[in-house]
Design a protein around this motif. Structure first.
Motif, PDB file in Angstrom:
ATOM      1  N   TYR A 170     -39.948 -58.640  19.673  1.00  0.00           N
ATOM      2  CA  TYR A 170     -39.215 -58.733  20.938  1.00  0.00           C
ATOM      3  C   TYR A 170     -39.931 -59.742  21.814  1.00  0.00           C
ATOM      4  O   TYR A 170     -41.139 -59.649  22.035  1.00  0.00           O
TER       5      TYR A 170
ATOM      6  N   ASP B  52     -39.185 -62.740  25.291  1.00  0.00           N
ATOM      7  CA  ASP B  52     -38.270 -63.254  26.310  1.00  0.00           C
ATOM      8  C   ASP B  52     -38.967 -64.432  26.974  1.00  0.00           C
ATOM      9  O   ASP B  52     -39.734 -64.268  27.925  1.00  0.00           O
TER      10      ASP B  52
ATOM     11  N   GLN C 242     -38.817 -64.992  30.748  1.00  0.00           N
ATOM     12  CA  GLN C 242     -39.446 -63.999  31.625  1.00  0.00           C
ATOM     13  C   GLN C 242     -40.947 -64.282  31.769  1.00  0.00           C
ATOM     14  O   GLN C 242     -41.664 -64.393  30.795  1.00  0.00           O
TER      15      GLN C 242
ATOM     16  N   LYS D 260     -42.945 -56.634  32.753  1.00  0.00           N
ATOM     17  CA  LYS D 260     -41.520 -56.401  32.503  1.00  0.00           C
ATOM     18  C   LYS D 260     -41.215 -56.574  31.008  1.00  0.00           C
ATOM     19  O   LYS D 260     -40.466 -55.782  30.432  1.00  0.00           O
ATOM     20  N   ILE D 261     -41.770 -57.601  30.408  1.00  0.00           N
ATOM     21  CA  ILE D 261     -41.534 -57.803  28.966  1.00  0.00           C
ATOM     22  C   ILE D 261     -42.001 -56.589  28.173  1.00  0.00           C
ATOM     23  O   ILE D 261     -41.312 -56.102  27.282  1.00  0.00           O
TER      24      ILE D 261
ATOM     25  N   LYS E  42     -42.294 -53.529  29.180  1.00  0.00           N
ATOM     26  CA  LYS E  42     -41.378 -52.405  29.401  1.00  0.00           C
ATOM     27  C   LYS E  42     -40.053 -52.590  28.652  1.00  0.00           C
ATOM     28  O   LYS E  42     -39.563 -51.673  27.993  1.00  0.00           O
ATOM     29  N   ASP E  43     -39.503 -53.809  28.769  1.00  0.00           N
ATOM     30  CA  ASP E  43     -38.228 -54.102  28.104  1.00  0.00           C
ATOM     31  C   ASP E  43     -38.368 -53.990  26.590  1.00  0.00           C
ATOM     32  O   ASP E  43     -37.479 -53.479  25.912  1.00  0.00           O
ATOM     33  N   GLY E  44     -39.496 -54.490  26.103  1.00  0.00           N
ATOM     34  CA  GLY E  44     -39.729 -54.453  24.656  1.00  0.00           C
ATOM     35  C   GLY E  44     -39.794 -53.031  24.143  1.00  0.00           C
ATOM     36  O   GLY E  44     -39.223 -52.684  23.110  1.00  0.00           O
ATOM     37  N   ARG E  45     -40.472 -52.227  24.902  1.00  0.00           N
ATOM     38  CA  ARG E  45     -40.569 -50.826  24.512  1.00  0.00           C
ATOM     39  C   ARG E  45     -39.170 -50.200  24.449  1.00  0.00           C
ATOM     40  O   ARG E  45     -38.833 -49.500  23.497  1.00  0.00           O
ATOM     41  N   LYS E  46     -38.378 -50.464  25.501  1.00  0.00           N
ATOM     42  CA  LYS E  46     -37.019 -49.908  25.571  1.00  0.00           C
ATOM     43  C   LYS E  46     -36.183 -50.410  24.393  1.00  0.00           C
ATOM     44  O   LYS E  46     -35.431 -49.671  23.770  1.00  0.00           O
ATOM     45  N   TYR E  47     -36.333 -51.693  24.117  1.00  0.00           N
ATOM     46  CA  TYR E  47     -35.566 -52.349  23.060  1.00  0.00           C
ATOM     47  C   TYR E  47     -35.778 -51.664  21.699  1.00  0.00           C
ATOM     48  O   TYR E  47     -34.844 -51.484  20.928  1.00  0.00           O
TER      49      TYR E  47
END
Ligand SMILES: Nc1nc2c(ncn2[C@@H]2O[C@H](COP(=O)(O)OP(=O)(O)O)[C@@H](O)[C@H]2O)c(=O)[nH]1
Ligand SMILES: [Mg+2]
Length: 444
Positions: free
Chosen positions: A162, A164, A167, A172-173, A175-180
């Motif tokens: 993952y 970005d 970004q 944030k990356i 957090k987003d990566g974890r969610k992804y």
């Protein structure tokens, strides 16, 4: 624990072990002497006095109280207890405890150049090989090429990445990566930045990433070649975000491994993995005993144990039984002498191991080997009855055997004398003493 302990510790321990391995019998006196050597070595190596005394005392108590298991000699036992206790200093076996039924999240901490990205790739491969579905998150927004580096590493093991690139906020990356990856992977490894010159900002960012992601574990990656700095570096990270486990990298190079001790001491965390090269498979789960062995330049524990064991003359159980009951044949004797040859191969192996090269005296070895050759030719010239009942060998038989084997009568008589000595000793001694006796009879 100070790192400068390593050199003197290595030398001192090797000397103590060498002395023990070289001694004939390991009785209480030899153990006590070994313990004294151990204490002195630890203290001279700047190991905290209390800790040194504790270690020595534990080794002594265990050696004197615990009975060696069947087939384990006293030497094996002393050396293995020593290794275990030294390994305990390193905190015992660690390791990531992952629950395959959920998405485990691991955040990598460490300064730039320590080997975080490489280790992220290695870990991803390590666990995907073991049946984990692994995703990695490229949260290093500072280093140009970091994402490409991670993608290259991950692609070789089919691990998803993952990233970005637009970004700039690494928190944030992360957090987003974890969610992804949540729900679809068993393991998510988050690689972070590690700017060198702005340590405060780096630590702050680590704190934020960990706070936002709430990982199951944080792994601190420490470059094993940086020596003394390991301690403070590990401490700084630990204060920013509690370190769950340690990865010490570059242990293939000039590193003496002191980093592992220092980082472990600074954080109280265990070393989980070590990096042993630049390639993706150069990652090992950390085994304290093996590490202690390597630190001491003695190869791994098992190899060491095997060697100590080999240096004891083995004895055929059936032959031993016969000998104990007083029925010693020349073939039994020859079989025992043949064991002497093992000393030769052991010697060759030992020579490659620092600290052990003096363990077996080469002249003694050669003498023992020559003698076995002589005895063998004499025994081969005996008839069946002479072999099973050597007492019947009178002087005319001695003459014949000497002629037949091309040896002197003196040598034949020497063998007979040795046989008698062995037989009477066999009846009066047992077990390990018996083994020692046979060894002496052949090696003197
Ligand atoms: N010899 C050796 N080199 C390593 C090891 N781990 C990492 N490296 C090298 O160390 C350098 C920095 O590694 P990198 O993963 O980019 O560090 P990062 O800045 O913490 O992400 C690279 O050249 C790696 O190939 C190791 O275990 N052994
Ligand atoms: Mg990196």
């Amino acid at each position: 624990m100070p790192i400068r302990m390593l050199d003197s510790l290595r030398e001192g321990l090797q000397a103590a072990v060498r002395k023990l391995v070289g001694s004939m019998t390991v009785d209480e006196k030899a153990v006590k002497e070994f313990i004294r050597d151990l204490q002195r070595t630890l203290i001279q190596s700047d190991v905290n006095v209390k800790m040194a005394l504790e270690v020595a005392e534990r080794v002594e108590r265990r050696v004197l109280e615990e009975k060696p298991a069947a087939g384990v000699t006293r030497k094996d036992q002393v050396v293995s207890v020593l290794y275990e206790e030294l390994a305990r200093l390193l905190g015992g076996e660690g390791g990531l405890h992952l629950d395959k039924s959920k998405t485990n999240v691991v955040v990598m901490l460490g300064i730039q150049g320590s080997g975080k990205t490489t280790t992220t790739g290695k870990l991803a491969r390590f666990y995907s090989k073991r049946g984990f579905k692994v995703g990695v998150v490229a949260a290093d927004t500072f280093r140009p090429g970091a994402v490409v580096q991670l993608k290259t590493l991950a692609s070789s093991s089919g691990v998803d990445v993952y990233s970005d690139e637009k970004q700039k906020d690494s928190v944030k990356i992360a957090k987003d990566g974890r969610k992804y990856f949540e729900g679809s992977k068993n393991l998510v490894v988050i690689d972070t930045a590690g700017r060198h010159k702005e340590e405060k900002a780096l630590l702050q960012e680590m704190r934020e990433v960990v706070g936002a992601v709430r990982p199951d574990a944080t792994l601190l990656v420490i470059d094993g070649t940086i020596g003394q700095q390991c301690y403070n570096q590990a401490l700084a990270f630990h204060q920013a975000a509690p370190v769950g486990g340690i990865v010490v990298t570059k242990l293939d190079g000039a590193a003496k491994g002191g980093g592992a001790l220092a980082a472990s001491a600074a954080t109280g965390a265990k070393v989980f993995f070590i990096g042993t090269g630049e390639r993706i498979d150069d990652l090992e789960e950390f085994a304290p005993t093996r590490f202690v062995g390597r630190l001491l330049g003695m190869g791994d524990l098992k190899a060491l144990m095997d060697m100590v064991r080999m240096s004891e003359v083995e004895i055929d159980e059936k032959a031993a039984q016969r000998m104990m009951s007083g029925k010693l044949t020349m073939d039994d004797l020859l079989a025992q002498f043949e064991q002497m040859k093992k000393f030769g191969s052991v010697k060759k192996v030992l020579e490659h191991i620092p600290g052990f090269s003096g363990a077996v005296n080469p002249q003694e070895l050669e003498k023992a080997e020559d003698r076995v050759r002589v005895y063998k030719s004499i025994i081969q010239s005996m008839t069946g009855t002479e072999k099973t009942d050597p007492e019947r060998i009178n002087s005319s038989r001695v003459k014949r055997i000497a002629r037949g084997s091309g040896r002197s009568e003196k040598e034949v008589r020497e063998l007979l004398a040795r046989y008698k000595q062995m037989k009477s000793l066999a009846k009066s001694s047992r077990g390990r003493e018996f083994r020692q006796m046979i060894r002496r009879a052949g090696a003197q």
